[in-house]
Design a protein around this motif. Structure first.
Motif, PDB file in Angstrom:
ATOM      1  N   GLY A 151       0.783  -1.188   0.003  1.00 13.59           N
ATOM      2  CA  GLY A 151      -0.039   0.014  -0.078  1.00 13.59           C
ATOM      3  C   GLY A 151       0.733   1.330   0.038  1.00 13.59           C
ATOM      4  O   GLY A 151       0.456   2.185  -0.629  1.00 13.59           O
ATOM      5  N   GLU A 152       2.092   1.138   0.664  1.00 12.71           N
ATOM      6  CA  GLU A 152       2.776   2.380   0.583  1.00 12.71           C
ATOM      7  C   GLU A 152       3.460   2.733  -0.644  1.00 12.71           C
ATOM      8  O   GLU A 152       3.938   3.854  -0.813  1.00 12.71           O
ATOM      9  CB  GLU A 152       4.095   2.429   1.500  1.00 12.71           C
ATOM     10  CG  GLU A 152       3.545   2.605   3.197  1.00 12.71           C
ATOM     11  CD  GLU A 152       4.441   2.843   4.214  1.00 12.71           C
ATOM     12  OE1 GLU A 152       5.235   3.690   3.794  1.00 12.71           O
ATOM     13  OE2 GLU A 152       4.460   2.276   5.328  1.00 12.71           O
ATOM     14  N   GLN A 153       3.121   2.004  -1.631  1.00 14.53           N
ATOM     15  CA  GLN A 153       3.735   2.212  -3.071  1.00 14.53           C
ATOM     16  C   GLN A 153       3.005   3.420  -3.463  1.00 14.53           C
ATOM     17  O   GLN A 153       3.375   4.185  -4.233  1.00 14.53           O
ATOM     18  CB  GLN A 153       3.595   1.194  -4.045  1.00 14.53           C
ATOM     19  CG  GLN A 153       4.381   0.027  -3.716  1.00 14.53           C
ATOM     20  CD  GLN A 153       4.231  -1.261  -4.630  1.00 14.53           C
ATOM     21  OE1 GLN A 153       5.099  -1.459  -5.686  1.00 14.53           O
ATOM     22  NE2 GLN A 153       2.953  -1.868  -4.341  1.00 14.53           N
ATOM     23  N   TRP A 154       1.770   3.806  -3.014  1.00 11.61           N
ATOM     24  CA  TRP A 154       0.921   5.063  -3.377  1.00 11.61           C
ATOM     25  C   TRP A 154       0.543   5.747  -2.322  1.00 11.61           C
ATOM     26  O   TRP A 154      -0.113   6.658  -2.403  1.00 11.61           O
ATOM     27  CB  TRP A 154      -0.411   4.421  -4.014  1.00 11.61           C
ATOM     28  CG  TRP A 154       0.157   3.453  -5.177  1.00 11.61           C
ATOM     29  CD1 TRP A 154       0.563   3.944  -6.350  1.00 11.61           C
ATOM     30  CD2 TRP A 154       0.083   1.938  -5.235  1.00 11.61           C
ATOM     31  NE1 TRP A 154       0.590   2.568  -7.402  1.00 11.61           N
ATOM     32  CE2 TRP A 154       0.336   1.687  -6.638  1.00 11.61           C
ATOM     33  CE3 TRP A 154      -0.392   0.958  -4.195  1.00 11.61           C
ATOM     34  CZ2 TRP A 154       0.467   0.283  -6.778  1.00 11.61           C
ATOM     35  CZ3 TRP A 154      -0.324  -0.190  -4.784  1.00 11.61           C
ATOM     36  CH2 TRP A 154       0.095  -0.761  -5.938  1.00 11.61           C
ATOM     37  N   LEU A 155       0.680   5.235  -1.080  1.00 15.09           N
ATOM     38  CA  LEU A 155       0.248   6.159   0.159  1.00 15.09           C
ATOM     39  C   LEU A 155       1.504   6.731   0.785  1.00 15.09           C
ATOM     40  O   LEU A 155       2.518   6.116   0.913  1.00 15.09           O
ATOM     41  CB  LEU A 155      -0.512   5.449   1.025  1.00 15.09           C
ATOM     42  CG  LEU A 155      -1.812   4.716   0.500  1.00 15.09           C
ATOM     43  CD1 LEU A 155      -2.510   4.031   1.662  1.00 15.09           C
ATOM     44  CD2 LEU A 155      -2.781   5.647   0.106  1.00 15.09           C
ATOM     45  N   THR A 156       1.341   7.784   1.389  1.00 12.95           N
ATOM     46  CA  THR A 156       2.296   8.409   2.272  1.00 12.95           C
ATOM     47  C   THR A 156       2.446   7.685   3.491  1.00 12.95           C
ATOM     48  O   THR A 156       1.703   6.859   3.975  1.00 12.95           O
ATOM     49  CB  THR A 156       2.323   9.804   2.471  1.00 12.95           C
ATOM     50  OG1 THR A 156       0.856   9.963   3.462  1.00 12.95           O
ATOM     51  CG2 THR A 156       1.877  10.708   1.355  1.00 12.95           C
ATOM     52  N   SER A 157       3.880   7.550   4.195  1.00 11.14           N
ATOM     53  CA  SER A 157       3.988   6.793   5.348  1.00 11.14           C
ATOM     54  C   SER A 157       3.272   7.452   6.445  1.00 11.14           C
ATOM     55  O   SER A 157       2.652   6.508   7.248  1.00 11.14           O
ATOM     56  CB  SER A 157       5.419   6.884   5.824  1.00 11.14           C
ATOM     57  OG  SER A 157       5.922   8.243   6.018  1.00 11.14           O
ATOM     58  N   SER A 158       2.919   8.674   6.641  1.00 11.56           N
ATOM     59  CA  SER A 158       2.053   9.344   7.649  1.00 11.56           C
ATOM     60  C   SER A 158       0.604   8.748   7.446  1.00 11.56           C
ATOM     61  O   SER A 158      -0.059   8.630   8.639  1.00 11.56           O
ATOM     62  CB  SER A 158       2.196  10.688   7.755  1.00 11.56           C
ATOM     63  OG  SER A 158       1.991  11.036   6.487  1.00 11.56           O
ATOM     64  N   PHE A 159       0.172   8.781   6.424  1.00  9.60           N
ATOM     65  CA  PHE A 159      -1.269   8.277   5.908  1.00  9.60           C
ATOM     66  C   PHE A 159      -1.417   7.082   6.452  1.00  9.60           C
ATOM     67  O   PHE A 159      -2.422   6.604   7.081  1.00  9.60           O
ATOM     68  CB  PHE A 159      -1.416   8.640   4.454  1.00  9.60           C
ATOM     69  CG  PHE A 159      -2.803   8.556   4.039  1.00  9.60           C
ATOM     70  CD1 PHE A 159      -3.783   9.596   3.960  1.00  9.60           C
ATOM     71  CD2 PHE A 159      -3.467   7.208   3.467  1.00  9.60           C
ATOM     72  CE1 PHE A 159      -5.064   9.352   3.598  1.00  9.60           C
ATOM     73  CE2 PHE A 159      -4.793   7.255   3.075  1.00  9.60           C
ATOM     74  CZ  PHE A 159      -5.663   7.928   3.106  1.00  9.60           C
ATOM     75  N   SER A 160      -0.363   6.053   5.972  1.00  7.55           N
ATOM     76  CA  SER A 160      -0.457   4.809   6.290  1.00  7.55           C
ATOM     77  C   SER A 160      -0.470   4.305   7.706  1.00  7.55           C
ATOM     78  O   SER A 160      -1.377   3.569   8.288  1.00  7.55           O
ATOM     79  CB  SER A 160       0.708   4.002   5.804  1.00  7.55           C
ATOM     80  OG  SER A 160       0.809   4.102   4.182  1.00  7.55           O
ATOM     81  N   GLY A 161       0.221   5.190   8.750  1.00  5.58           N
ATOM     82  CA  GLY A 161       0.246   5.034   9.921  1.00  5.58           C
ATOM     83  C   GLY A 161      -0.962   5.350  10.573  1.00  5.58           C
ATOM     84  O   GLY A 161      -1.457   4.574  11.699  1.00  5.58           O
ATOM     85  N   ALA A 185      -5.892  15.327   7.849  1.00 10.56           N
ATOM     86  CA  ALA A 185      -5.061  14.378   8.498  1.00 10.56           C
ATOM     87  C   ALA A 185      -5.194  14.473   9.753  1.00 10.56           C
ATOM     88  O   ALA A 185      -5.438  13.606  10.908  1.00 10.56           O
ATOM     89  CB  ALA A 185      -3.644  14.486   8.148  1.00 10.56           C
ATOM     90  N   LEU A 186      -4.681  15.786  10.556  1.00 17.64           N
ATOM     91  CA  LEU A 186      -4.886  15.908  12.128  1.00 17.64           C
ATOM     92  C   LEU A 186      -6.115  15.541  12.730  1.00 17.64           C
ATOM     93  O   LEU A 186      -6.352  14.779  13.549  1.00 17.64           O
ATOM     94  CB  LEU A 186      -4.512  17.426  12.222  1.00 17.64           C
ATOM     95  CG  LEU A 186      -4.556  17.938  13.652  1.00 17.64           C
ATOM     96  CD1 LEU A 186      -3.604  16.965  14.434  1.00 17.64           C
ATOM     97  CD2 LEU A 186      -3.955  19.303  13.799  1.00 17.64           C
ATOM     98  N   VAL A 187      -7.405  16.084  11.806  1.00 13.60           N
ATOM     99  CA  VAL A 187      -8.468  15.888  12.558  1.00 13.60           C
ATOM    100  C   VAL A 187      -9.028  14.559  12.475  1.00 13.60           C
ATOM    101  O   VAL A 187      -9.381  13.833  13.542  1.00 13.60           O
ATOM    102  CB  VAL A 187      -9.899  16.829  11.795  1.00 13.60           C
ATOM    103  CG1 VAL A 187     -11.027  16.315  12.162  1.00 13.60           C
ATOM    104  CG2 VAL A 187      -9.499  18.165  11.968  1.00 13.60           C
TER     105      VAL A 187
END
Length: 294
Positions: free
Chosen positions: A85-95, A267-269
Protein backbone atom coordinates in the motif's frame (compact mmCIF):
# COMPACT_ATOMS: atom_id res chain seq x y z
CA UNK A 1 4.73 2.13 36.11
CA UNK A 2 8.33 1.79 37.22
CA UNK A 3 10.94 3.98 35.54
CA UNK A 4 12.16 0.98 33.52
CA UNK A 5 8.66 0.25 32.26
CA UNK A 6 8.15 3.95 31.47
CA UNK A 7 11.37 4.09 29.46
CA UNK A 8 10.43 0.87 27.66
CA UNK A 9 7.02 2.33 26.82
CA UNK A 10 8.59 5.50 25.39
CA UNK A 11 11.13 3.52 23.35
CA UNK A 12 8.43 1.26 21.91
CA UNK A 13 6.28 4.24 20.96
CA UNK A 14 9.15 5.45 18.80
CA UNK A 15 10.22 2.03 17.48
CA UNK A 16 6.72 1.12 16.32
CA UNK A 17 6.15 4.52 14.76
CA UNK A 18 9.25 4.19 12.56
CA UNK A 19 8.39 1.19 10.28
CA UNK A 20 6.19 3.17 7.89
CA UNK A 21 9.09 5.57 7.26
CA UNK A 22 11.60 2.74 6.79
CA UNK A 23 9.28 0.86 4.44
CA UNK A 24 9.03 3.96 2.28
CA UNK A 25 12.82 4.09 2.02
CA UNK A 26 13.15 0.37 1.25
CA UNK A 27 10.54 0.51 -1.53
CA UNK A 28 12.97 2.48 -3.69
CA UNK A 29 14.85 -0.75 -4.51
CA UNK A 30 12.86 -3.65 -3.06
CA UNK A 31 9.45 -5.19 -3.68
CA UNK A 32 6.85 -5.39 -0.89
CA UNK A 33 7.39 -9.17 -0.70
CA UNK A 34 11.16 -8.76 -0.30
CA UNK A 35 10.72 -6.17 2.43
CA UNK A 36 8.22 -8.30 4.35
CA UNK A 37 10.29 -11.48 3.97
CA UNK A 38 13.52 -9.74 4.92
CA UNK A 39 12.25 -8.26 8.17
CA UNK A 40 10.45 -11.44 9.19
CA UNK A 41 13.46 -13.65 8.45
CA UNK A 42 15.84 -11.39 10.38
CA UNK A 43 13.47 -11.36 13.35
CA UNK A 44 13.21 -15.16 13.20
CA UNK A 45 16.99 -15.50 13.17
CA UNK A 46 17.10 -13.58 16.46
CA UNK A 47 14.03 -14.85 18.30
CA UNK A 48 14.09 -18.56 17.38
CA UNK A 49 17.41 -19.27 19.17
CA UNK A 50 16.14 -17.40 22.25
CA UNK A 51 12.89 -19.37 22.25
CA UNK A 52 14.78 -22.63 21.74
CA UNK A 53 17.19 -21.88 24.60
CA UNK A 54 14.27 -21.11 26.92
CA UNK A 55 12.61 -24.38 25.94
CA UNK A 56 9.37 -22.74 24.76
CA UNK A 57 9.56 -23.35 21.01
CA UNK A 58 8.83 -27.08 20.92
CA UNK A 59 5.76 -26.88 23.21
CA UNK A 60 4.37 -24.02 21.12
CA UNK A 61 4.72 -26.02 17.91
CA UNK A 62 2.29 -28.61 19.26
CA UNK A 63 -0.33 -26.04 18.23
CA UNK A 64 0.83 -25.82 14.60
CA UNK A 65 -2.54 -24.91 13.11
CA UNK A 66 -3.14 -21.98 15.44
CA UNK A 67 0.48 -20.80 15.15
CA UNK A 68 0.22 -20.93 11.34
CA UNK A 69 -3.07 -19.02 11.39
CA UNK A 70 -1.45 -16.38 13.59
CA UNK A 71 1.56 -16.18 11.25
CA UNK A 72 -0.66 -15.51 8.23
CA UNK A 73 -2.98 -13.03 9.99
CA UNK A 74 -0.44 -11.09 12.05
CA UNK A 75 2.71 -11.27 9.94
CA UNK A 76 2.34 -12.33 6.30
CA UNK A 77 -0.76 -10.33 5.38
CA UNK A 78 -0.02 -7.05 7.24
CA UNK A 79 3.72 -6.89 6.58
CA UNK A 80 3.26 -7.51 2.86
CA UNK A 81 0.17 -5.35 2.37
CA UNK A 82 1.48 -2.36 4.32
CA UNK A 83 4.55 -2.28 2.07
CA UNK A 84 2.31 -2.86 -0.97
CA UNK A 85 0.00 0.00 0.00
CA UNK A 86 2.83 2.41 0.70
CA UNK A 87 3.73 2.33 -2.98
CA UNK A 88 0.90 4.88 -3.37
CA UNK A 89 0.25 6.17 0.14
CA UNK A 90 2.43 8.39 2.29
CA UNK A 91 3.99 6.84 5.37
CA UNK A 92 2.07 9.20 7.68
CA UNK A 93 -1.24 8.38 5.96
CA UNK A 94 -0.49 4.66 6.32
CA UNK A 95 0.32 4.98 10.01
CA UNK A 96 -2.98 6.71 10.71
CA UNK A 97 -4.99 4.05 8.86
CA UNK A 98 -3.31 1.28 10.86
CA UNK A 99 -4.46 3.07 14.02
CA UNK A 100 -7.96 1.70 13.32
CA UNK A 101 -6.89 -1.75 14.57
CA UNK A 102 -8.57 -1.37 18.01
CA UNK A 103 -11.85 -0.41 16.32
CA UNK A 104 -11.66 -3.42 14.04
CA UNK A 105 -10.97 -5.77 16.94
CA UNK A 106 -14.20 -4.66 18.62
CA UNK A 107 -16.18 -5.30 15.43
CA UNK A 108 -14.84 -8.75 14.57
CA UNK A 109 -14.38 -10.17 18.09
CA UNK A 110 -17.83 -11.89 18.09
CA UNK A 111 -16.74 -13.93 15.06
CA UNK A 112 -14.09 -15.51 17.30
CA UNK A 113 -16.41 -16.25 20.18
CA UNK A 114 -15.45 -13.14 22.16
CA UNK A 115 -18.79 -11.57 23.06
CA UNK A 116 -18.97 -8.23 24.84
CA UNK A 117 -21.89 -5.87 25.17
CA UNK A 118 -21.83 -3.01 22.68
CA UNK A 119 -22.99 -0.23 24.95
CA UNK A 120 -23.70 3.34 23.93
CA UNK A 121 -20.18 4.49 24.73
CA UNK A 122 -18.52 1.84 22.61
CA UNK A 123 -20.94 2.35 19.72
CA UNK A 124 -20.20 6.08 19.84
CA UNK A 125 -16.49 5.26 19.76
CA UNK A 126 -16.91 3.08 16.69
CA UNK A 127 -18.92 5.76 14.93
CA UNK A 128 -16.40 8.46 15.82
CA UNK A 129 -13.40 6.36 14.81
CA UNK A 130 -14.71 5.33 11.43
CA UNK A 131 -15.94 8.88 10.79
CA UNK A 132 -12.32 9.85 11.31
CA UNK A 133 -11.36 7.45 8.51
CA UNK A 134 -13.87 9.18 6.23
CA UNK A 135 -12.36 12.56 7.10
CA UNK A 136 -8.88 11.18 6.49
CA UNK A 137 -9.74 9.73 3.10
CA UNK A 138 -10.86 13.14 1.98
CA UNK A 139 -7.22 14.22 2.17
CA UNK A 140 -5.46 12.52 -0.73
CA UNK A 141 -8.03 12.10 -3.50
CA UNK A 142 -5.54 13.44 -6.07
CA UNK A 143 -3.88 10.02 -6.44
CA UNK A 144 -6.91 8.56 -8.21
CA UNK A 145 -7.66 4.82 -8.24
CA UNK A 146 -4.20 3.84 -6.99
CA UNK A 147 -4.97 5.67 -3.74
CA UNK A 148 -7.94 3.40 -3.20
CA UNK A 149 -5.88 0.32 -4.02
CA UNK A 150 -3.42 1.39 -1.33
CA UNK A 151 -6.21 2.11 1.14
CA UNK A 152 -7.76 -1.29 0.45
CA UNK A 153 -4.42 -2.98 1.11
CA UNK A 154 -4.08 -1.10 4.41
CA UNK A 155 -7.56 -2.03 5.56
CA UNK A 156 -6.92 -5.72 4.87
CA UNK A 157 -3.69 -5.34 6.86
CA UNK A 158 -5.74 -3.81 9.68
CA UNK A 159 -8.04 -6.83 9.61
CA UNK A 160 -5.02 -9.11 9.87
CA UNK A 161 -3.65 -7.21 12.85
CA UNK A 162 -7.05 -7.41 14.52
CA UNK A 163 -7.49 -11.14 13.88
CA UNK A 164 -4.02 -12.06 15.18
CA UNK A 165 -4.57 -11.36 18.90
CA UNK A 166 -8.05 -12.89 18.72
CA UNK A 167 -6.46 -16.13 17.49
CA UNK A 168 -4.08 -15.95 20.43
CA UNK A 169 -6.91 -15.27 22.87
CA UNK A 170 -9.07 -18.10 21.55
CA UNK A 171 -6.55 -20.80 20.59
CA UNK A 172 -3.14 -19.94 22.08
CA UNK A 173 -4.01 -18.55 25.50
CA UNK A 174 -2.06 -21.28 27.32
CA UNK A 175 0.97 -21.17 25.01
CA UNK A 176 4.13 -19.21 25.78
CA UNK A 177 4.06 -15.99 23.74
CA UNK A 178 7.72 -16.11 22.71
CA UNK A 179 7.48 -19.72 21.56
CA UNK A 180 4.36 -19.08 19.51
CA UNK A 181 5.84 -15.94 17.98
CA UNK A 182 9.15 -17.61 17.08
CA UNK A 183 7.31 -20.47 15.41
CA UNK A 184 5.03 -18.09 13.53
CA UNK A 185 8.02 -16.09 12.26
CA UNK A 186 9.53 -19.22 10.74
CA UNK A 187 6.23 -20.16 9.10
CA UNK A 188 5.72 -16.62 7.80
CA UNK A 189 9.24 -16.53 6.36
CA UNK A 190 8.67 -19.80 4.50
CA UNK A 191 5.27 -18.62 3.22
CA UNK A 192 6.74 -15.41 1.79
CA UNK A 193 9.95 -16.93 0.41
CA UNK A 194 8.59 -17.87 -3.06
CA UNK A 195 7.15 -14.37 -3.55
CA UNK A 196 10.38 -12.75 -2.38
CA UNK A 197 12.41 -14.86 -4.83
CA UNK A 198 10.02 -14.10 -7.70
CA UNK A 199 10.27 -10.34 -7.08
CA UNK A 200 13.94 -10.18 -6.12
CA UNK A 201 15.79 -7.15 -7.56
CA UNK A 202 18.04 -7.73 -10.55
CA UNK A 203 20.62 -5.31 -9.15
CA UNK A 204 22.15 -4.94 -5.74
CA UNK A 205 19.84 -2.72 -3.65
CA UNK A 206 21.19 0.50 -2.22
CA UNK A 207 22.65 0.61 1.27
CA UNK A 208 19.69 2.75 2.36
CA UNK A 209 17.19 0.06 1.38
CA UNK A 210 19.22 -2.75 2.96
CA UNK A 211 19.76 -0.84 6.19
CA UNK A 212 16.05 -0.01 6.31
CA UNK A 213 15.10 -3.69 6.10
CA UNK A 214 17.75 -4.58 8.67
CA UNK A 215 16.36 -2.04 11.12
CA UNK A 216 12.82 -3.23 10.40
CA UNK A 217 13.74 -6.81 11.22
CA UNK A 218 16.22 -6.39 14.07
CA UNK A 219 14.87 -3.33 15.87
CA UNK A 220 11.22 -2.86 14.84
CA UNK A 221 10.32 -6.54 14.98
CA UNK A 222 12.68 -8.69 17.10
CA UNK A 223 13.84 -6.15 19.71
CA UNK A 224 10.46 -4.43 19.84
CA UNK A 225 8.64 -7.69 20.56
CA UNK A 226 11.06 -8.62 23.34
CA UNK A 227 10.51 -5.17 24.87
CA UNK A 228 6.76 -5.52 24.42
CA UNK A 229 6.68 -8.82 26.29
CA UNK A 230 8.67 -7.21 29.10
CA UNK A 231 6.28 -4.26 29.19
CA UNK A 232 3.22 -6.52 29.38
CA UNK A 233 4.71 -8.33 32.37
CA UNK A 234 5.93 -5.13 34.03
CA UNK A 235 2.97 -2.81 33.45
CA UNK A 236 0.11 -4.99 32.23
CA UNK A 237 -1.45 -5.52 28.79
CA UNK A 238 -3.86 -2.59 29.18
CA UNK A 239 -1.10 -0.02 29.61
CA UNK A 240 1.09 -1.68 27.00
CA UNK A 241 -1.72 -1.40 24.44
CA UNK A 242 -1.62 2.40 24.79
CA UNK A 243 1.38 2.34 22.45
CA UNK A 244 -1.11 2.04 19.59
CA UNK A 245 -2.29 5.59 20.34
CA UNK A 246 1.18 7.10 19.98
CA UNK A 247 2.54 5.22 16.95
CA UNK A 248 0.54 7.21 14.34
CA UNK A 249 1.83 10.51 15.70
CA UNK A 250 5.43 9.30 15.43
CA UNK A 251 4.80 8.03 11.89
CA UNK A 252 3.23 11.34 10.87
CA UNK A 253 6.06 13.37 12.41
CA UNK A 254 8.74 11.37 10.59
CA UNK A 255 6.85 11.57 7.32
CA UNK A 256 6.50 15.32 7.51
CA UNK A 257 9.96 16.19 8.83
CA UNK A 258 12.10 13.67 6.93
CA UNK A 259 10.13 12.76 3.80
CA UNK A 260 8.48 16.16 3.40
CA UNK A 261 5.01 14.58 3.24
CA UNK A 262 1.89 16.71 3.31
CA UNK A 263 -0.03 16.65 6.59
CA UNK A 264 -3.02 18.97 6.47
CA UNK A 265 -6.00 19.68 8.68
CA UNK A 266 -7.91 16.64 7.40
CA UNK A 267 -5.12 14.32 8.51
CA UNK A 268 -4.92 15.95 11.93
CA UNK A 269 -8.68 15.86 12.50
CA UNK A 270 -8.93 12.29 11.18
CA UNK A 271 -6.11 11.14 13.46
CA UNK A 272 -7.70 12.73 16.54
CA UNK A 273 -11.11 11.21 15.72
CA UNK A 274 -9.66 7.74 15.13
CA UNK A 275 -7.67 7.73 18.36
CA UNK A 276 -10.55 9.15 20.39
CA UNK A 277 -12.93 6.61 18.87
CA UNK A 278 -10.52 3.76 19.60
CA UNK A 279 -10.27 4.88 23.21
CA UNK A 280 -14.05 4.96 23.63
CA UNK A 281 -14.67 1.71 21.76
CA UNK A 282 -12.02 -0.12 23.75
CA UNK A 283 -13.22 1.09 27.14
CA UNK A 284 -14.02 -1.63 29.65
CA UNK A 285 -12.89 -4.20 27.12
CA UNK A 286 -10.92 -7.28 28.02
CA UNK A 287 -9.55 -7.60 24.51
CA UNK A 288 -5.79 -7.36 24.27
CA UNK A 289 -4.97 -5.73 20.95
CA UNK A 290 -1.30 -6.60 20.94
CA UNK A 291 0.61 -5.91 17.61
CA UNK A 292 3.54 -7.72 16.24
CA UNK A 293 5.16 -4.62 14.90
CA UNK A 294 4.43 -2.75 11.70
Amino acid sequence: MSWRASVTFAVLCVIWGVPYFLIKLALVDLSPACIAWGRITLAAAILVPIAWKRGVLRPAMRHKTAVFAFAIAELVIPFFLIAFGEQWLTSSFSGILIATVPLTVVLIAPLFGVHERLGLRRMAGLALGFSGVVVLLGLDTGHGPMLWLGVGAMMIAVAGYAIGPLIVQRHLSGVDELGALAGSLVMASLALLPFAIASAPVRMPSSTSLISVAVLGIVCTALALLLYFYLIHAAGAARASLIAYVNPAVAALLGVLVLDEHFGINALVGLIMILAGSSLAGSRSQLQTQRAAT
